[in-house]
Design a protein around this motif. Structure first.
Motif, PDB file in Angstrom:
ATOM      1  N   GLN A 162       9.483  -6.624  -9.383  1.00 42.49           N
ATOM      2  CA  GLN A 162       8.350  -7.229  -8.689  1.00 42.49           C
ATOM      3  C   GLN A 162       7.027  -6.688  -9.219  1.00 42.49           C
ATOM      4  N   LYS A 163       6.997  -5.397  -9.525  1.00 36.86           N
ATOM      5  CA  LYS A 163       5.782  -4.805 -10.098  1.00 36.86           C
ATOM      6  C   LYS A 163       5.443  -5.479 -11.421  1.00 36.86           C
ATOM      7  N   GLU A 164       6.450  -5.676 -12.255  1.00 37.72           N
ATOM      8  CA  GLU A 164       6.224  -6.335 -13.539  1.00 37.72           C
ATOM      9  C   GLU A 164       5.726  -7.758 -13.335  1.00 37.72           C
ATOM     10  N   GLY A 204      -0.350  -0.400  -8.670  1.00 39.44           N
ATOM     11  CA  GLY A 204       0.785   0.486  -8.427  1.00 39.44           C
ATOM     12  C   GLY A 204       0.693   1.798  -9.167  1.00 39.44           C
ATOM     13  N   ASP A 205      -0.478   2.139  -9.666  1.00 44.69           N
ATOM     14  CA  ASP A 205      -0.612   3.343 -10.496  1.00 44.69           C
ATOM     15  C   ASP A 205      -0.748   4.623  -9.692  1.00 44.69           C
ATOM     16  N   ASN A 206      -1.241   4.538  -8.470  1.00 47.45           N
ATOM     17  CA  ASN A 206      -1.527   5.748  -7.693  1.00 47.45           C
ATOM     18  C   ASN A 206      -0.793   5.710  -6.351  1.00 47.45           C
ATOM     19  N   GLY A 207       0.472   6.053  -6.397  1.00 48.38           N
ATOM     20  CA  GLY A 207       1.246   6.143  -5.159  1.00 48.38           C
ATOM     21  C   GLY A 207       1.479   4.811  -4.480  1.00 48.38           C
ATOM     22  N   HIS A 221       0.843  -1.190   0.000  1.00 48.32           N
ATOM     23  CA  HIS A 221       0.000   0.000   0.000  1.00 48.32           C
ATOM     24  C   HIS A 221       0.881   1.245   0.000  1.00 48.32           C
ATOM     25  N   PHE A 222       0.225   2.393  -0.099  1.00 45.81           N
ATOM     26  CA  PHE A 222       0.972   3.628  -0.354  1.00 45.81           C
ATOM     27  C   PHE A 222       1.901   4.006   0.798  1.00 45.81           C
ATOM     28  N   GLN A 231      -9.561   6.023 -11.977  1.00 44.87           N
ATOM     29  CA  GLN A 231      -9.967   5.375 -13.215  1.00 44.87           C
ATOM     30  C   GLN A 231      -9.612   3.898 -13.182  1.00 44.87           C
ATOM     31  N   GLU A 232      -8.496   3.562 -12.564  1.00 46.15           N
ATOM     32  CA  GLU A 232      -8.049   2.170 -12.504  1.00 46.15           C
ATOM     33  C   GLU A 232      -9.039   1.289 -11.746  1.00 46.15           C
TER      34      GLU A 232
END
Length: 594
Positions: free
Chosen positions: A387-389, A435-438, A377-378, A449-450
């Protein structure tokens, strides 16, 4: 006990069950407002259901008494003689008095358990509130008073005097109820429903921008993309709430109010079809939507929501299981119009498709043991790009697996000639943070939007071509769209209670008098999307953005117009904040989110 007494006992059971059956049916009809909504077939089904339920329960208890009373009499006599006769000077040698005590005790226990259940479910506010505790104490005292009165009555003598009236009354009631229920069953078979089959498929956690027909470049949704070629593609569809329970509630009721479990006095989409004498079934793979938790089973002949859990908050029922069961059900019911709702847990976190569907995108095994994103989380340490990929690849593998199973179901429908003439709808309850918003992952967090942009594909019967619609629409619009399409010239009275807007104007390519707006709410967050503009408010912060360019917009007139529209809709979901707090508490205690 001789045969005459046994028949008398069963007759009493029939009389009591008939009274309870009629009261239960009337209560169910009233709280569901079936008369007000003119759901006359559901009224008949209600009488039929409660007849079966209560006649079996009470007759079973009556037969149980036939066996238990003599046995208990013997046990109590022996126990009293051995242990208590010298200490307590009460004469229980009178067999009739002993039977009165045992029958009264047995009746009071059953009466308190069943009556207490209905009292707490439908009248009292909650099990642990002061009002509920007081109500339960009063009901207990009332039960004890009834028991005392029954003991004072000579039950055996009373039964002897009234045995003949009991038997005659029970016989008359049995004939009347039997004729009524046979009539309902015959009418159901004679009245053949007309209209197309309707298949509603809802996927957990499916982001629109990770589906090929919505512009995603990977081939992880080949079957969905193929299906989209014969459907209306709503490219700007949004969920009213970015979390499962309120979103599913919005879809099935077409109401903004998002508190669950669902209230009985709303007409769920399944009840619409049941009132038309459709066969109805739901196959669910999320334990939040189990029958007792969601109360969304109303109107379904089959509500298969039995989900095993692996750890806390993780349903293990796969898309394969859902499709297998739905194919079996359709095979048995395809000779009559049917409505079936499929809810897929995939591609929910943790992103673990079956073994044969893993490794399609993730060639590296570096993070093979960590497929759970909800702990990220943020506020936590940002994860590495690798890891994100890995997690995004695993998420896409889940979608690819789900796509395979959806394709298998659609191919089955085609093989039995049920696809072309059916309405088939595919959508999602919400999207997913990746992982798009912080550094945020998972969902139930933002009206981004996600999280709120979802796929919505609607194929009507006989449709062969793809139609793209770019206007903003909502998942709450699905229910009224189906109703207007099927019953355009005779809309049910409760249609005007639905808060979604039918999409038939787009389907019929009619000129729109006003640009549509879509809304999404979560806790103190709320947003409106109209055209290419999105206004969002959260804890005093607000912004207006052009979705086409990604740039902030500074236009007070546009801002004030959107705020006014948003405020009008927010009044309908004001209790959503109470739901949100309770839902967050529940999900944290179960480990669903942190």
């Amino acid at each position: 006990m001789n045969a005459k007494k046994a028949i008398t006992m069963v007759s009493i059971g029939v009389i009591v069950s008939s009274v309870v059956y009629i009261i239960s049916s009337i209560h169910h009809i009233m709280i569901n407002r079936f008369i007000e909504y003119e759901l006359y077939r559901l009224i008949a089904f209600s009488f039929q259901r409660y007849f079966t339920q209560w006649i079996l329960i009470i007759i079973f208890i009556s037969l149980l008494l036939l066996c238990v009373v003599p046995l208990l009499s013997l046990v109590v006599k022996k126990f009293w003689k051995l242990f208590l006769s010298n200490a307590i000077e009460i004469n229980i040698s009178n067999k009739e008095k002993l039977i009165s005590v045992i029958v009264s005790l047995f009746f009071c226990i059953i009466f308190f358990l069943i009556g207490g259940y209905y009292l707490n479910r439908y009248i009292l506010p909650g099990f642990y509130s002061p009002m509920s505790i007081f109500g339960d104490i009063v009901f207990l005292i009332f039960t004890i008073l009834i028991g005392w009165l029954l003991i004072k009555i000579n039950i055996a003598k009373l039964m002897t005097l009234l045995s003949k009236p009991f038997r005659i009354t029970a016989l008359i009631l049995s004939i009347v109820i039997l004729v009524l229920n046979v009539g309902i069953m015959v009418e159901s078979r004679i009245h053949t429903p007309t209209g197309p089959n309707v298949i509603l498929m809802i996927s957990e956690t499916l982001r629109a921008d990770h589906v090929g027909c919505y512009g995603y470049q990977r081939n992880n949704s080949d079957n969905i993309d193929l299906f989209s070629d014969t459907a209306f593609n709503f490219l700007n569809a949004y969920t009213v709430a970015p979390c499962t329970k309120p979103s599913v509630w919005n879809i099935l009721t077409s109401l903004y109010y998002s508190k669950m479990p669902a209230r009985d006095d709303y007409v769920i989409i399944s009840e619409y079809f049941k009132a038309k004498n459709y066969k109805t079934a739901a196959f669910i793979s999320h334990h939040f939507l189990e029958e007792k938790k969601a109360n969304l089973h109303q109107g379904f002949d089959v509500y298969d929501s039995k989900c095993r859990t692996r750890g806390v908050g993780m349903a293990t029922r796969t898309a394969t299981s859902i499709i297998n069961e739905s194919i079996k059900w359709v095979e048995k019911n395809k000779n009559s119009p049917f409505f079936v709702w499929l809810f897929f847990y995939d591609p929910h976190d943790p992103y673990v498709p079956p073994d044969e569907h893993q490794g399609y995108y993730n060639k590296s095994k570096d993070f093979s043991g960590d497929r759970r994103a909800e702990g990220i989380h943020f506020e936590s340490e940002p994860i590495s790009p690798e890891q994100k990929e890995f997690l995004i690849n695993a998420y896409d593998e889940e979608i690819k697996y789900l796509d395979y199973e959806i394709g298998r179901f659609l191919e089955y429908l085609k093989s039995v000639d049920e696809f072309d003439e059916s309405i088939v709808i595919l959508t999602a309850d919400h999207g997913e943070e990746l992982g798009d918003n912080g550094n945020r992952w998972d969902h139930c967090q933002l009206v981004s939007q996600e999280e709120i942009a979802i796929p919505l594909l609607i194929k009507l019967q006989g449709q062969k071509e793809k139609v793209v619609i770019r206007d903003a629409v909502q998942n709450i619009d699905i229910y009224p769209t189906i109703v207007e399409h099927i019953d355009a010239y005779q809309l049910p009275v409760y249609y005007y209670m639905l808060e979604g807007q039918s999409l038939m104007q787009f389907i019929m390519a009619e000129e729109s008098t006003e640009e549509r707006a879509a809304f999404s709410f979560w806790g103190k967050q709320r947003c409106i999307i109209k055209g290419q503009y999105k206004y969002r408010y959260w804890k005093g912060d607000e912004y207006l953005i052009n979705l086409a360019t990604g740039e902030l917009v500074y236009d007070d007139d546009l801002r004030n117009t959107l705020i006014k529209q948003l405020s009008e809709q927010y009044e309908k979901v004001i209790q959503n904040e109470d739901y949100h707090r309770e839902s967050l508490r529940h999900m944290r205690t179960t480990g669903y989110i942190h």
